[in-house]
Design a protein around this motif. Sequence first.
Motif, PDB file in Angstrom:
ATOM      1  N   CYS A 141     -24.359 -63.076  -3.236  1.00 55.40           N
ATOM      2  CA  CYS A 141     -22.963 -63.030  -2.790  1.00 55.40           C
ATOM      3  C   CYS A 141     -22.208 -64.274  -3.255  1.00 55.40           C
ATOM      4  O   CYS A 141     -21.056 -64.194  -3.672  1.00 55.40           O
ATOM      5  CB  CYS A 141     -22.913 -62.892  -1.272  1.00 55.40           C
ATOM      6  SG  CYS A 141     -21.254 -62.700  -0.584  1.00 55.40           S
ATOM      7  N   ALA A 144     -21.339 -63.927  -6.879  1.00 54.38           N
ATOM      8  CA  ALA A 144     -20.194 -63.032  -7.040  1.00 54.38           C
ATOM      9  C   ALA A 144     -18.890 -63.735  -6.673  1.00 54.38           C
ATOM     10  O   ALA A 144     -17.888 -63.625  -7.381  1.00 54.38           O
ATOM     11  CB  ALA A 144     -20.384 -61.782  -6.177  1.00 54.38           C
ATOM     12  N   PRO A 149     -13.807 -62.892  -8.253  1.00 61.08           N
ATOM     13  CA  PRO A 149     -13.532 -61.459  -8.417  1.00 61.08           C
ATOM     14  C   PRO A 149     -12.142 -61.074  -7.929  1.00 61.08           C
ATOM     15  O   PRO A 149     -11.651 -61.598  -6.929  1.00 61.08           O
ATOM     16  CB  PRO A 149     -14.615 -60.798  -7.559  1.00 61.08           C
ATOM     17  CG  PRO A 149     -14.966 -61.834  -6.527  1.00 61.08           C
ATOM     18  CD  PRO A 149     -14.839 -63.147  -7.226  1.00 61.08           C
ATOM     19  N   VAL A 157     -23.686 -57.694 -14.714  1.00 59.14           N
ATOM     20  CA  VAL A 157     -24.700 -58.553 -14.107  1.00 59.14           C
ATOM     21  C   VAL A 157     -25.997 -58.380 -14.890  1.00 59.14           C
ATOM     22  O   VAL A 157     -26.495 -57.263 -15.037  1.00 59.14           O
ATOM     23  CB  VAL A 157     -24.930 -58.197 -12.626  1.00 59.14           C
ATOM     24  CG1 VAL A 157     -26.047 -59.061 -12.038  1.00 59.14           C
ATOM     25  CG2 VAL A 157     -23.639 -58.384 -11.826  1.00 59.14           C
ATOM     26  N   ALA A 167     -25.604 -59.561  -6.076  1.00 62.36           N
ATOM     27  CA  ALA A 167     -24.345 -59.954  -6.726  1.00 62.36           C
ATOM     28  C   ALA A 167     -23.534 -58.723  -7.109  1.00 62.36           C
ATOM     29  O   ALA A 167     -22.303 -58.688  -6.936  1.00 62.36           O
ATOM     30  CB  ALA A 167     -24.638 -60.808  -7.955  1.00 62.36           C
ATOM     31  N   SER A 168     -24.211 -57.697  -7.599  1.00 64.84           N
ATOM     32  CA  SER A 168     -23.522 -56.470  -8.004  1.00 64.84           C
ATOM     33  C   SER A 168     -22.837 -55.802  -6.816  1.00 64.84           C
ATOM     34  O   SER A 168     -21.675 -55.384  -6.896  1.00 64.84           O
ATOM     35  CB  SER A 168     -24.523 -55.503  -8.644  1.00 64.84           C
ATOM     36  OG  SER A 168     -25.174 -56.100  -9.745  1.00 64.84           O
ATOM     37  N   LEU A 171     -19.833 -57.900  -5.719  1.00 63.58           N
ATOM     38  CA  LEU A 171     -18.686 -57.741  -6.622  1.00 63.58           C
ATOM     39  C   LEU A 171     -17.885 -56.495  -6.249  1.00 63.58           C
ATOM     40  O   LEU A 171     -16.649 -56.518  -6.236  1.00 63.58           O
ATOM     41  CB  LEU A 171     -19.162 -57.651  -8.071  1.00 63.58           C
ATOM     42  CG  LEU A 171     -19.695 -58.946  -8.689  1.00 63.58           C
ATOM     43  CD1 LEU A 171     -20.396 -58.659 -10.012  1.00 63.58           C
ATOM     44  CD2 LEU A 171     -18.578 -59.974  -8.895  1.00 63.58           C
ATOM     45  N   VAL A 179     -18.878 -52.164 -12.376  1.00 64.45           N
ATOM     46  CA  VAL A 179     -19.952 -53.150 -12.473  1.00 64.45           C
ATOM     47  C   VAL A 179     -21.136 -52.498 -13.188  1.00 64.45           C
ATOM     48  O   VAL A 179     -21.600 -51.437 -12.776  1.00 64.45           O
ATOM     49  CB  VAL A 179     -20.396 -53.665 -11.092  1.00 64.45           C
ATOM     50  CG1 VAL A 179     -21.552 -54.657 -11.241  1.00 64.45           C
ATOM     51  CG2 VAL A 179     -19.224 -54.324 -10.364  1.00 64.45           C
ATOM     52  N   ILE A 232     -22.292 -62.276 -14.991  1.00 63.17           N
ATOM     53  CA  ILE A 232     -23.185 -63.024 -14.105  1.00 63.17           C
ATOM     54  C   ILE A 232     -24.595 -63.001 -14.673  1.00 63.17           C
ATOM     55  O   ILE A 232     -25.146 -61.930 -14.962  1.00 63.17           O
ATOM     56  CB  ILE A 232     -23.175 -62.457 -12.674  1.00 63.17           C
ATOM     57  CG1 ILE A 232     -21.805 -62.695 -12.028  1.00 63.17           C
ATOM     58  CG2 ILE A 232     -24.277 -63.104 -11.819  1.00 63.17           C
ATOM     59  CD1 ILE A 232     -21.705 -62.251 -10.577  1.00 63.17           C
TER      60      ILE A 232
END
Length: 336
Positions: A141, A144, A149, A157, A167-168, A171, A179, A232
């Motif tokens: 997180c 991201a 964003p 990613v 992270a995905s 996002l 993504v 990322i």
Amino acid sequence: MKAAIYLGQENVEVRELPNPVCGDNDVVIKNIYSSICGTDVAVYTKGPNTGHKVNVGGEFGHETISRVVEVGKNVAEFKVGERVYPYPLFTKNDTGRAGTIGGFSEYILVPKAKRDHSLYAVPEEISDRLACLIEPFTVGCRAARRGQPKEGENAVVFGCGTIGLAASVALKYFGMDRVMVCDVSDYRLGIAQKLGFSVCNTEKENFVEKAVDYFGTAPSLNGTAPDIDCWIDAAGAESILDSFMQYGKIISRFVAVAVNNKPRRLDLLHMTYAQKSIIGSGGYFPEDVRDVMEIMAGGKWDLEAIITQEFPLEQISEAIRTASDPDKALNVTIKF
């Protein structure tokens, strides 16, 4: 109590240790589930000084969900039976112990425990099994968030481990439109695809062609490029930064959350003219804990699908070896 003790490369032993003694201002918690981190795998497979600061002869583990079993006489903030997430940076009142709080031990002593500092209450909507992923999800997180964003933007990613998938998900939670997740493991990419992400196996597919097909095109200093606003790196392969330099569009951003421990050379003039950014992301902050809990409690994604195997503490060596194989496992947990 039972505790996994790190004894060096490929050497972990479960031993009986005295139960922690709760002081007047302390809390003792009992672990329910703990997740195996990539740094745990690294220090197991490669030896000391390759992951977190895991000391030979010491307890380790830091991704866990626990329950309060004892409180000191001066502690009014917590009650026995409460389910909590121990925040590794402050669990032991020693930031150097962030990777070794005792996640692979039955009990953890939390000295001078403070709510929303060393221990966080966990919403009932989050299952025990999923809650042990709060810590790696806060890392993802954070990555991201560091990518700045914006609604309607696109992101890619690299790395389909727990942090990359976290992270995905973050996002999308922050409002990004499209993504894509990239990796070389079809096993892990299959899980990402089931979570709703477009995927690319960069070992078998042409990343640029697939990215252009999914995102469309945008201008770059080197010509037409995929329309990706945020990249990322949650994998750490040298080629990822090279791809960003070659194919990153004008005003795109690159976030490094993977452990990249080799010096790199950069064309700063290219960065200047393209107005690109390279951003580091390490660890997490309280705001990431709050967002992750909201994501998990919301139930929009089947995040427990990220957990592919679980083992009892007595089989921790086998569990870590399993976690080291990206073609057979994604996230592996210890169930107490």
